[in-house]
Structure formats: C-alpha cells, structure tokens
Motif scaffolding. Structure first.
Motif, PDB file in Angstrom:
ATOM      1  N   ARG A   3       0.933  -1.089  -0.138  1.00  0.00           N
ATOM      2  CA  ARG A   3      -0.036   0.078  -0.091  1.00  0.00           C
ATOM      3  C   ARG A   3       0.959   1.425   0.035  1.00  0.00           C
ATOM      4  NH1 ARG A   3      -3.007  -2.746   3.622  1.00  0.00           N
ATOM      5  NH2 ARG A   3      -2.136  -1.751   5.333  1.00  0.00           N
ATOM      6  N   ILE A   4       1.817   1.176   0.712  1.00  0.00           N
ATOM      7  CA  ILE A   4       2.819   2.407   0.947  1.00  0.00           C
ATOM      8  C   ILE A   4       3.547   2.606  -0.475  1.00  0.00           C
ATOM      9  CG2 ILE A   4       5.019   3.255   2.020  1.00  0.00           C
ATOM     10  CD1 ILE A   4       4.332   1.687   4.415  1.00  0.00           C
ATOM     11  N   ILE A   5       3.863   1.545  -1.338  1.00  0.00           N
ATOM     12  CA  ILE A   5       4.562   1.660  -2.450  1.00  0.00           C
ATOM     13  C   ILE A   5       3.510   2.230  -3.556  1.00  0.00           C
ATOM     14  CG2 ILE A   5       5.397   0.363  -4.388  1.00  0.00           C
ATOM     15  CD1 ILE A   5       6.879  -1.238  -2.354  1.00  0.00           C
TER      16      ILE A   5
ATOM     17  N   ARG B 135     -12.091 -10.835   7.932  1.00  0.00           N
ATOM     18  CA  ARG B 135     -10.745 -10.635   7.426  1.00  0.00           C
ATOM     19  C   ARG B 135     -10.643  -9.860   6.173  1.00  0.00           C
ATOM     20  NH1 ARG B 135      -7.475 -15.808   7.863  1.00  0.00           N
ATOM     21  NH2 ARG B 135      -5.760 -14.496   7.566  1.00  0.00           N
ATOM     22  N   LEU B 136     -11.389 -10.524   5.176  1.00  0.00           N
ATOM     23  CA  LEU B 136     -11.349  -9.927   3.897  1.00  0.00           C
ATOM     24  C   LEU B 136     -11.915  -8.481   3.801  1.00  0.00           C
ATOM     25  CD1 LEU B 136     -12.675 -12.731   1.692  1.00  0.00           C
ATOM     26  CD2 LEU B 136     -10.388 -11.708   1.429  1.00  0.00           C
ATOM     27  N   ASN B 137     -12.744  -8.244   4.389  1.00  0.00           N
ATOM     28  CA  ASN B 137     -13.491  -6.811   4.521  1.00  0.00           C
ATOM     29  C   ASN B 137     -12.822  -5.971   5.111  1.00  0.00           C
ATOM     30  OD1 ASN B 137     -15.886  -7.714   3.596  1.00  0.00           O
ATOM     31  ND2 ASN B 137     -17.021  -7.902   5.516  1.00  0.00           N
ATOM     32  N   ARG B 138     -11.946  -6.455   6.244  1.00  0.00           N
ATOM     33  CA  ARG B 138     -10.804  -5.582   6.730  1.00  0.00           C
ATOM     34  C   ARG B 138      -9.988  -5.113   5.825  1.00  0.00           C
ATOM     35  NH1 ARG B 138      -9.316  -8.310  12.358  1.00  0.00           N
ATOM     36  NH2 ARG B 138     -11.323  -7.922  13.458  1.00  0.00           N
ATOM     37  N   PHE B 139      -9.198  -6.119   4.921  1.00  0.00           N
ATOM     38  CA  PHE B 139      -8.273  -5.521   3.789  1.00  0.00           C
ATOM     39  C   PHE B 139      -8.952  -4.603   2.887  1.00  0.00           C
ATOM     40  CE2 PHE B 139      -7.015  -6.525  -0.707  1.00  0.00           C
ATOM     41  CZ  PHE B 139      -5.807  -6.200  -0.507  1.00  0.00           C
ATOM     42  N   TRP B 140     -10.171  -5.097   2.524  1.00  0.00           N
ATOM     43  CA  TRP B 140     -10.759  -3.902   1.470  1.00  0.00           C
ATOM     44  C   TRP B 140     -11.009  -2.504   2.065  1.00  0.00           C
ATOM     45  CZ3 TRP B 140      -9.509  -4.576  -3.203  1.00  0.00           C
ATOM     46  CH2 TRP B 140      -9.459  -5.686  -3.626  1.00  0.00           C
ATOM     47  N   VAL B 143      -7.927  -0.562   1.920  1.00  0.00           N
ATOM     48  CA  VAL B 143      -7.371  -0.326   0.617  1.00  0.00           C
ATOM     49  C   VAL B 143      -8.292   0.851   0.211  1.00  0.00           C
ATOM     50  CG1 VAL B 143      -7.677  -0.834  -1.964  1.00  0.00           C
ATOM     51  CG2 VAL B 143      -6.736  -2.575  -0.388  1.00  0.00           C
ATOM     52  N   ALA B 144      -9.664   0.744   0.683  1.00  0.00           N
ATOM     53  CA  ALA B 144     -10.607   1.833   0.255  1.00  0.00           C
ATOM     54  C   ALA B 144     -10.093   3.072   1.019  1.00  0.00           C
ATOM     55  CB  ALA B 144     -12.134   1.441   0.600  1.00  0.00           C
ATOM     56  N   ALA B 145      -9.929   3.117   2.506  1.00  0.00           N
ATOM     57  CA  ALA B 145      -9.531   4.039   3.132  1.00  0.00           C
ATOM     58  C   ALA B 145      -8.274   4.649   2.593  1.00  0.00           C
ATOM     59  CB  ALA B 145      -9.052   3.523   4.608  1.00  0.00           C
ATOM     60  N   THR B 146      -7.033   3.995   2.173  1.00  0.00           N
ATOM     61  CA  THR B 146      -6.041   4.329   1.626  1.00  0.00           C
ATOM     62  C   THR B 146      -6.308   5.405   0.325  1.00  0.00           C
ATOM     63  OG1 THR B 146      -4.844   2.630   2.300  1.00  0.00           O
ATOM     64  CG2 THR B 146      -3.883   3.898   0.589  1.00  0.00           C
ATOM     65  N   LEU B 150      -5.751   9.372  -0.385  1.00  0.00           N
ATOM     66  CA  LEU B 150      -5.293   9.995  -1.394  1.00  0.00           C
ATOM     67  C   LEU B 150      -5.966  10.792  -2.341  1.00  0.00           C
ATOM     68  CD1 LEU B 150      -3.076   6.955  -2.500  1.00  0.00           C
ATOM     69  CD2 LEU B 150      -1.893   8.817  -1.437  1.00  0.00           C
ATOM     70  N   ALA B 151      -7.002  10.490  -2.504  1.00  0.00           N
ATOM     71  CA  ALA B 151      -7.849  11.263  -3.558  1.00  0.00           C
ATOM     72  C   ALA B 151      -8.421  12.607  -2.652  1.00  0.00           C
ATOM     73  CB  ALA B 151      -9.303  10.532  -3.546  1.00  0.00           C
ATOM     74  N   ALA B 152      -8.432  12.546  -1.300  1.00  0.00           N
ATOM     75  CA  ALA B 152      -8.907  13.826  -0.584  1.00  0.00           C
ATOM     76  C   ALA B 152      -7.673  14.573  -0.547  1.00  0.00           C
ATOM     77  CB  ALA B 152      -9.211  13.320   1.017  1.00  0.00           C
ATOM     78  N   ILE B 153      -6.480  14.155  -0.342  1.00  0.00           N
ATOM     79  CA  ILE B 153      -5.250  14.932  -0.266  1.00  0.00           C
ATOM     80  C   ILE B 153      -4.985  15.615  -1.648  1.00  0.00           C
ATOM     81  CG2 ILE B 153      -2.561  15.073  -0.190  1.00  0.00           C
ATOM     82  CD1 ILE B 153      -2.800  12.709   2.063  1.00  0.00           C
ATOM     83  N   GLY B 154      -5.156  14.749  -2.708  1.00  0.00           N
ATOM     84  CA  GLY B 154      -4.965  15.310  -4.236  1.00  0.00           C
ATOM     85  C   GLY B 154      -5.882  16.396  -4.276  1.00  0.00           C
TER      86      GLY B 154
END
Lengths: 151, 221
Positions: A3-5, B135-140, B143-146, B150-154
């Motif tokens: 994720r960082i990359i 566990r799968l939901n946590r991963f997604w 990803v969604a949070a990341t 990024l979208a918010a910062i951009g």
C-alpha cells in the motif's frame, strides 16, 4: 508495504505531471525574466491586427493555436535557468529535436516538439548574453510543423 | 484409489487440505491414507492432526460446549497476542492459531505453540464463514481508506492551487495591439532561428546546384 509503494507511485506520478507544467509556468515568477503569455482569444485579435496592417501572419499558419509563451532573459539567473531548461528538453525522451544550429559565435538554436502528440512547438535560442524560449501550444500535426518551418 | 497414490500426491493433497481447498472426496482419500499403519515418519505429525480433525468432526457436540467454543474462537481472532495461521479445511471450518510470542513459562520450552481449534460443521459454519469474510472486509476497508485518503489529499491540493494560486498562464497582454507586437516579435525570433538552422542545408543545396550546372556544362560541351 504494498500500500505504501502504491501510494508513493500515485503521488509521484501526479507530482511529475505537475512538474511538466512547471517547466514554463515557473518563469512567470522568476525575477529578470521577461514572460509573455498570449492565450487563444488575444492571439486571434493580435494576428487579425497584423493582417489588417498588411503584415505577415506566420504563426497563425501553423494551425489552431491555444497559447503562446515568449520567455526571454538577459540577466544571469534567468538566462542560466532558460539555458538549463533548453538543454534538459533537448535530451528529454518525450521531446524530439527537429532542428539544431550551433554557430562559431556560440549561438545555439533548438527547435523541438512533443514526440507522441505534437501539440507543443518550442524554439529555444541560447546566445552569449541573451536566451529565449518560444512555446507554441495548439492542435497541429507534424505535417503542419514541417510546412511551417519550410515556408 | 488411495493405495495407488504416491507419497508426493498425498503431500500435495495435504498442502491443499491445509489451505482449505480440498473437496470432501479428497479428504476421504487422505483419511483412508492416514488410517493405514505404514504412514512415513515425516507424515506422522500430519497423521495425528488429521485424525484428530476427522475424529472431532464425526462426534456430536453438546450445544453448551459448542457455544463456549464459539465464544473462545471469536475471542482468539480478536486477541493481539494470537494470530490465525491458516484455515484447515472448508469442510471442518477449522483455524490454526499461533501465539505471536511464546510464553515465558518454563513448561513451554518450544519456540512456537500451536493451538488447533476445530469446529463441527453443522454447528459453527455461519460463524466460520463470517470470520473469514471479516478478515477480507478488513483488507478492502484498508484499501478503500488509503484510496480515499489519497483522493482527499490530491483534491485538496488541486483545490488550493485553483483557488489561491495565481494562474501563471493568464494573458500578459492587456490590449490586442500589445499582443500583435509580441506576436511579431515572436515571428521574427522564429524566422531568425529557422533561418540559422536551415542555413547549412541551404548552403549544401546551393553547392549541389552549382555542381549540377557545372556537370551539365561539361556534358553539353
């Protein structure tokens, strides 16, 4: 880690796009640099005036122009920056050098355009005490550029 | 069919079993193999584990014990000191848990303590499926949070640039006359540059013309 990359890649790609635009826009704020920007509407009015006065209208023959920048400098700092950017663009893999001229007096001329989509024509001049860049942005083809340069 | 299977095939089946990818038919084949006496030495531990799992799933479990185990397993998944190692089987819905740090108690002088928790399929299937999907939901969610961050910062940076930063490409000429003067200046600069760039070519062409004329004169003479 993945994720960082991914995040770094996204930020780097957006910053590189920004950086490409900043090659020319930064001159608007550099001291000692004469920065002229003529947008589409004003360009149309200007060329109309020239043709009414019976003058040549060379640039308008290039096709549909969106913008023209004239960046020139006699001062040390400004000239150095322009020289640096002209040299960087001439080795940039996204730009293609169409013509170059190196005279014995130390004057160098560069004419280059975008490799993939030729919507920028850049004429760079490095002289002993003066350097300039003319950037023409518009919708024109390689044939248009060729005809313009051979007229 | 089990008799015809090689040890390599059994090992391959076993690794698929630990990944939870085996079918009930394949698990029956494994069970038949492990019930034999001549199981190789390196598969003895797997034999014990497999037979334990098989034995557990075959037994009826009282409801109150099942509830207790369900609560225990769910607590295991939430504990910071214990992490799920692998799902054992789709059929048994089992999970092997591993202690992240071995206990300091002298009784446990092994580097890693494994606790196997199996669930009777008819009792605990919904919870087991739910545990995996959480566990799968946590991963997604991550990803969604990341992506959202990024979208918010951009978006924020772009908004700031458009709102507060002056447009560097605004017209610098106030009048068409001024623009006309600048265009003529650009025209003359471009003409000078192209002339200088084309000069060597023009000279070469002139020389070629002169040579051509000379050759023609000689031919006509």
């Amino acid at each position: 880690m993945k994720r960082i990359i991914l995040a770094i890649c996204i930020i780097a790609s957006s910053l590189s796009t920004q950086a490409q635009n900043q090659i020319f826009s930064k001159y608007a704020t550099i001291d000692g640099v004469d920065f002229v920007c003529i947008n589409k509407a004003m360009f149309g009015l200007g060329t109309k005036m020239i043709s009414v006065a019976g003058g040549g209208e060379d640039l308008s023959k290039l096709g549909s122009l969106d913008k023209m920048l004239i960046i020139s400098s006699d001062s040390d700092g400004g000239k150095k920056q322009i020289d640096k950017d002209i040299k960087a663009l001439s080795t940039d893999k996204d730009y293609e050098v169409l013509m170059t001229s190196h005279s014995s007096g130390g004057d160098n001329m560069f004419i280059f355009t975008n490799k993939r989509k030729p919507h920028e024509l850049i004429i760079g001049t490095i002289e002993k005490e003066h350097s300039s860049m003319i950037v023409v942005v518009g919708d024109f083809s390689k044939e248009d550029i060729s005809n313009f340069l051979n007229q | 069919m089990t008799d015809n299977m090689t040890i390599e095939q059994i090992k391959s089946l076993l690794s698929r079993f630990y990944e939870g990818k085996t079918t009930p038919e394949e698990e029956r084949q494994l069970a038949a193999f492990f019930r034999r006496e001549d199981v190789p030495e390196d598969l003895q531990q797997d034999k014990q584990l497999f037979l334990l799992l098989a034995q557990t799933s075959e037994q009826e479990m009282p409801q109150d014990i099942a509830d207790e185990i369900t609560a225990f397993v769910n607590n295991l998944g939430q504990s910071d000191d214990i992490q799920p190692l692998t799902h054992v089987s789709k059929q048994h819905k089992g999970v092997i848990y591993r202690l992240k740090t071995p206990p300091k108690d002298k009784e446990f002088n092994v580097p890693e303590v494994r606790t196997t928790v199996t669930r009777a399929p008819h009792l605990l299937r919904p919870q087991a499926t739910g545990f995996r999907s959480v566990r799968l939901n946590r991963f997604w969610y991550r990803v969604a949070a990341t992506v959202a961050l990024l979208a918010a910062i951009g978006g924020g940076v772009l908004h700031h640039q458009r709102t507060y930063a002056p447009d560097p490409f605004r017209d610098t000429c106030a009048t068409p006359e001024e623009a006309a003067a600048q265009i003529q200046r650009a025209n003359s600069m471009i003409a000078k540059a192209t002339e200088q760039c084309m000069a060597p070519t023009s000279k070469a062409l002139q020389k070629a013309d002169a040579a051509k004329q000379l050759i023609n004169q000689h031919i006509n003479f």
